[in-house]
Design an enzyme around this catalytic site. Structure first.
Site, PDB file in Angstrom:
ATOM      1  N   ALA A 227       0.777  -1.248   0.000  1.00 24.35           N
ATOM      2  CA  ALA A 227       0.000   0.000   0.000  1.00 24.35           C
ATOM      3  C   ALA A 227       0.807   1.296   0.000  1.00 24.35           C
ATOM      4  CB  ALA A 227      -0.941   0.008   1.192  1.00 24.35           C
ATOM      5  N   ALA A 228       2.000   1.316   0.609  1.00 22.56           N
ATOM      6  CA  ALA A 228       2.718   2.591   0.758  1.00 22.56           C
ATOM      7  C   ALA A 228       3.104   3.154  -0.616  1.00 22.56           C
ATOM      8  CB  ALA A 228       3.976   2.373   1.600  1.00 22.56           C
ATOM      9  N   PRO A 229       3.003   4.483  -0.808  1.00 23.84           N
ATOM     10  CA  PRO A 229       2.709   5.538   0.168  1.00 23.84           C
ATOM     11  C   PRO A 229       1.226   5.836   0.365  1.00 23.84           C
ATOM     12  CG  PRO A 229       3.286   6.530  -1.919  1.00 23.84           C
ATOM     13  CD  PRO A 229       3.364   5.042  -2.124  1.00 23.84           C
ATOM     14  N   GLY A 230       0.338   5.028  -0.211  1.00 26.79           N
ATOM     15  CA  GLY A 230      -1.075   5.188   0.111  1.00 26.79           C
ATOM     16  C   GLY A 230      -1.931   5.865  -0.936  1.00 26.79           C
ATOM     17  N   SER A 231      -1.402   6.067  -2.143  1.00 26.53           N
ATOM     18  CA  SER A 231      -2.190   6.759  -3.175  1.00 26.53           C
ATOM     19  C   SER A 231      -3.476   5.993  -3.486  1.00 26.53           C
ATOM     20  CB  SER A 231      -1.377   6.899  -4.462  1.00 26.53           C
ATOM     21  OG  SER A 231      -0.157   7.521  -4.167  1.00 26.53           O
TER      22      SER A 231
ATOM     23  N   ASP B  63       1.943  -2.858   4.220  1.00 24.53           N
ATOM     24  CA  ASP B  63       3.211  -2.709   3.508  1.00 24.53           C
ATOM     25  C   ASP B  63       4.319  -3.395   4.294  1.00 24.53           C
ATOM     26  OD1 ASP B  63       3.964  -0.924   0.942  1.00 24.53           O
ATOM     27  OD2 ASP B  63       5.717  -1.191   2.235  1.00 24.53           O
TER      28      ASP B  63
ATOM     29  N   ASP C 167       5.076  -8.654   5.516  1.00 28.28           N
ATOM     30  CA  ASP C 167       5.385  -9.173   4.184  1.00 28.28           C
ATOM     31  C   ASP C 167       4.107  -9.855   3.684  1.00 28.28           C
ATOM     32  OD1 ASP C 167       6.179 -10.714   2.019  1.00 28.28           O
ATOM     33  OD2 ASP C 167       8.130 -11.201   2.879  1.00 28.28           O
TER      34      ASP C 167
ATOM     35  N   CYS D  22       4.009  -1.022 -12.838  1.00 33.51           N
ATOM     36  CA  CYS D  22       4.332   0.121 -13.694  1.00 33.51           C
ATOM     37  C   CYS D  22       5.555  -0.240 -14.548  1.00 33.51           C
ATOM     38  CB  CYS D  22       4.553   1.384 -12.873  1.00 33.51           C
ATOM     39  SG  CYS D  22       5.822   1.231 -11.628  1.00 33.51           S
TER      40      CYS D  22
END
Lengths: 152, 310
Positions: B117-121, B140, B167, B239
Site C-alpha cells: 500500500a505505501a505511500p497510500g495513493s 506494507d 510481508d 508500472c
C-alpha cells in the site's frame, strides 16, 4: 499497536469535543475508537483484524495526558462541524501559521475564543489546531505538514 | 547529457508496441503534473474555483472526472494541498481503484486489502470512493514507508483504513478473507521513465532484475489469491513494460489456480490488450483481457492491470 479504547476514555474525548468545540458525538456513529501508547486516541473502522496486528486504525484524533489535546488532522477533517473556539486569520497570518510560526494577534481575529485549544481558520477553511493564551497562538501544526504556501 | 532510448530497449519493446516512434519519443517527454480531488474533504467545484482564482489552468482528465492535469505550477504549495483537498498522484496509479468503481465492485465490498500500500495513493483513493465505509487494510512490508502511508491517510481523512506492516507473502490467513485485494506489485518500474529519465541511461539488459521481480510477483499474487473470498476480485498492477512481470505473472496464476480474467473497460481512455506471446512462450488466451497502458496513448506513465476473479 492499537487496542480498543476504554469506554471512559472515549466518553472523556467525546465530552471534550462537545464542550470545547460543539462537535456532536453522532458524527462518529459507524466508527470505533482505539487507543495506542502515550495516550493516543484514534477513530477508525468498526472492524479490526486480529492478525497481523494493526499498526494504526483510522486517524489520530487526540492525545490524553493532563489535558485532552485535539490534533490538527482531526480539526481539519471535522472543522466544518466546529461551532465555537475558532479564530479567523488573514492571508499574511495564514502564510506564517502554515509555516509553523506562533502568532501574536491584535484581538480582532480571536472573537469569542477562550484560552485553550482552538480551531484556526482562513476564509472558512480549517487550517488546524492552535493553543490560545491571551492574544498569543502557539502553533500546533505538526512539522511534516508545514508548507510555504504560494497559492492561498 | 540528454537521455536517449537505448537500442536494447528499442529492440525489446519495439516488437510489442503499436507505434514505435511515438512510444520512444514519448519516453523523453516530461510527464504533466496531475492530481485528484480528495472527495472526502472537498468538492471538485471548490477546487476548480480556487485554482481559477489563482490563475492556474486545470484540465479535467477525460476518463476520470476527479482527476486534473496542469502544466508548470508548484501545486505542492497550494492551500488545497495543505488542507488535503487534493492528492498529487500519477494518472496511471489512479486506475486500479477507478476500475473497481466503474465496474461497481466497491458497492458491496466490506473488506478490502491493499497488499503493497505505501505511500497510500490507491488506499486513500479507495477510501474516498467508498466514502469511508467498509474497512481497508493497508499493508506494507517496509516500516519506513509506513510513515508516508500514515501521513497520507491522515492528510486525506481516510477513516476506514487500518495499517498493517507485514510481508504480504506471510500475511496471516486466520479469519481474514477479502472481497477485494489490490496488488500493486514491486516491479522494475520501466513505466516511470518519463518521471525518472535517468533510468534510461542505466537501462541495459535487465534480464536478471526482471526475473527476480517476476519471481516475487508470483509469490505475491499466489498469496493474494489465497486470501480472497470465493467470487472475490483481485486487481494486479505494475508500472513496467516487462511481459515477464505482467502477462507472465497472470499466466503463471492461471496455470495454478481456477482464476478467471475479467475484461477492463475505461470509457474515453485508450487501452491495449495484454500480449499473448513473449520470447517463444504462448500465454493463456484469457490474458488478452488484461490491459497495457502505453505512455503515448494517453500522455501518462506506462502501466499494466489485470482484473482476476476467484
Amino acid at each position: 499497536m492499537i487496542t480498543e479504547c476504554s469506554p471512559s476514555d472515549q466518553e472523556m474525548v467525546l465530552n471534550y469535543f462537545k464542550e470545547r468545540f460543539g462537535i456532536q458525538r453522532q458524527l462518529f456513529n459507524g466508527f470505533s475508537f482505539y487507543s495506542a501508547s502515550k495516550g493516543r486516541i484514534y477513530i477508525g473502522p468498526k472492524n479490526l483484524i486480529e492478525k497481523p496486528k494493526p499498526v494504526t486504525g483510522g486517524i489520530l484524533i487526540a492525545r490524553i495526558s493532563r489535558y485532552i489535546k485535539p490534533t490538527t488532522i482531526f480539526l481539519q477533517l471535522f472543522g466544518k462541524d466546529v461551532t465555537k473556539n475558532t479564530i479567523r486569520l488573514n492571508k499574511e497570518h495564514t502564510i506564517c501559521y502554515t509555516q509553523g510560526e506562533d502568532l501574536d494577534l491584535t484581538g480582532n481575529e480571536i472573537q469569542d475564543a477562550s484560552n485553550g485549544y482552538i480551531l484556526v481558520t482562513y476564509l472558512g477553511f480549517s487550517l488546524g489546531c492552535g493553543l490560545l493564551k491571551g492574544n498569543y497562538v502557539k502553533n500546533l501544526i505538526p512539522k511534516p505538514k508545514r508548507l510555504d504556501l504560494e497559492f492561498l | 547529457m540528454k537521455p536517449m532510448v537505448p537500442d536494447q530497449f528499442k529492440e525489446r519493446y519495439g516488437q510489442i508496441v503499436d507505434d514505435q516512434d511515438a512510444f520512444f519519443s514519448s519516453l523523453l517527454q516530461q510527464l504533466p503534473k496531475t492530481f485528484r480531488v480528495n472527495t472526502l474533504k472537498a468538492s471538485k467545484q471548490i477546487v476548480k474555483e480556487r485554482f481559477e482564482e489563482y490563475g492556474i489552468d486545470l484540465k479535467q482528465v477525460p476518463w476520470y472526472s476527479d482527476a486534473f492535469v496542469l502544466q508548470n505550477y508548484a501545486i505542492g504549495n497550494t492551500l488545497e494541498n495543505f488542507l488535503g483537498y487534493i492528492y498529487i498522484q500519477e494518472l496511471t496509479s489512479m486506475l486500479p481503484p477507478l476500475i473497481l468503481q466503474l465496474q461497481a465492485e466497491l458497492q458491496h465490498s466490506e473488506f478490502i486489502l491493499d497488499g503493497c500500500a505505501a505511500p497510500g495513493s490507491k488506499t486513500t483513493q479507495l477510501a474516498a470512493l467508498m466514502k469511508n465505509h467498509g474497512t481497508i487494510i493497508a499493508n506494507d512490508i517496509d516500516y519506513n514507508r509506513i510513515r508516508a502511508l500514515k501521513f497520507n491517510i491522515e492528510k486525506t481523512g481516510s477513516l476506514n483504513v487500518i495499517i498493517t506492516n507485514r510481508d504480504l507473502r506471510l500475511f496471516e490467513k486466520g479469519n481474514n478473507s477479502f472481497d477485494i485485494i489490490l496488488v500493486d506489485a514491486p516491479c522494475s518500474s520501466e513505466g516511470t521513465i518519463r518521471k525518472n529519465p535517468t533510468m534510461l541511461s542505466k537501462w541495459f539488459n535487465q534480464k536478471k532484475r526482471i526475473s527476480g521481480y517476476a519471481n516475487l510477483q508470483q509469490q505475491l499474487i499466489n498469496k493474494a489469491f489465497n486470501l480472497l473470498k470465493p467470487e472475490g476480485c483481485l486487481v494486479y498492477s505494475t508500472c513496467t513494460f516487462a511481459p515477464e512481470e505482467n502477462e507472465g505473472v497472470i499466466n503463471w496464476l492461471l496455470e495454478r489456480h481456477p482464476a478467471t480474467i475479467e475484461q477492463i473497460d475505461i470509457p474515453r481512455m485508450k487501452l491495449s490488450p495484454g500480449i499473448l506471446e513473449w520470447n517463444g512462450k504462448v500465454f493463456n488466451s484469457e490474458i488478452k483481457k488484461t490491459v497495457r497502458i502505453w505512455p503515448h496513448h494517453n500522455d501518462t506513465d506506462g502501466f499494466f492491470i489485470a482484473k482476476v476473479r476467484k
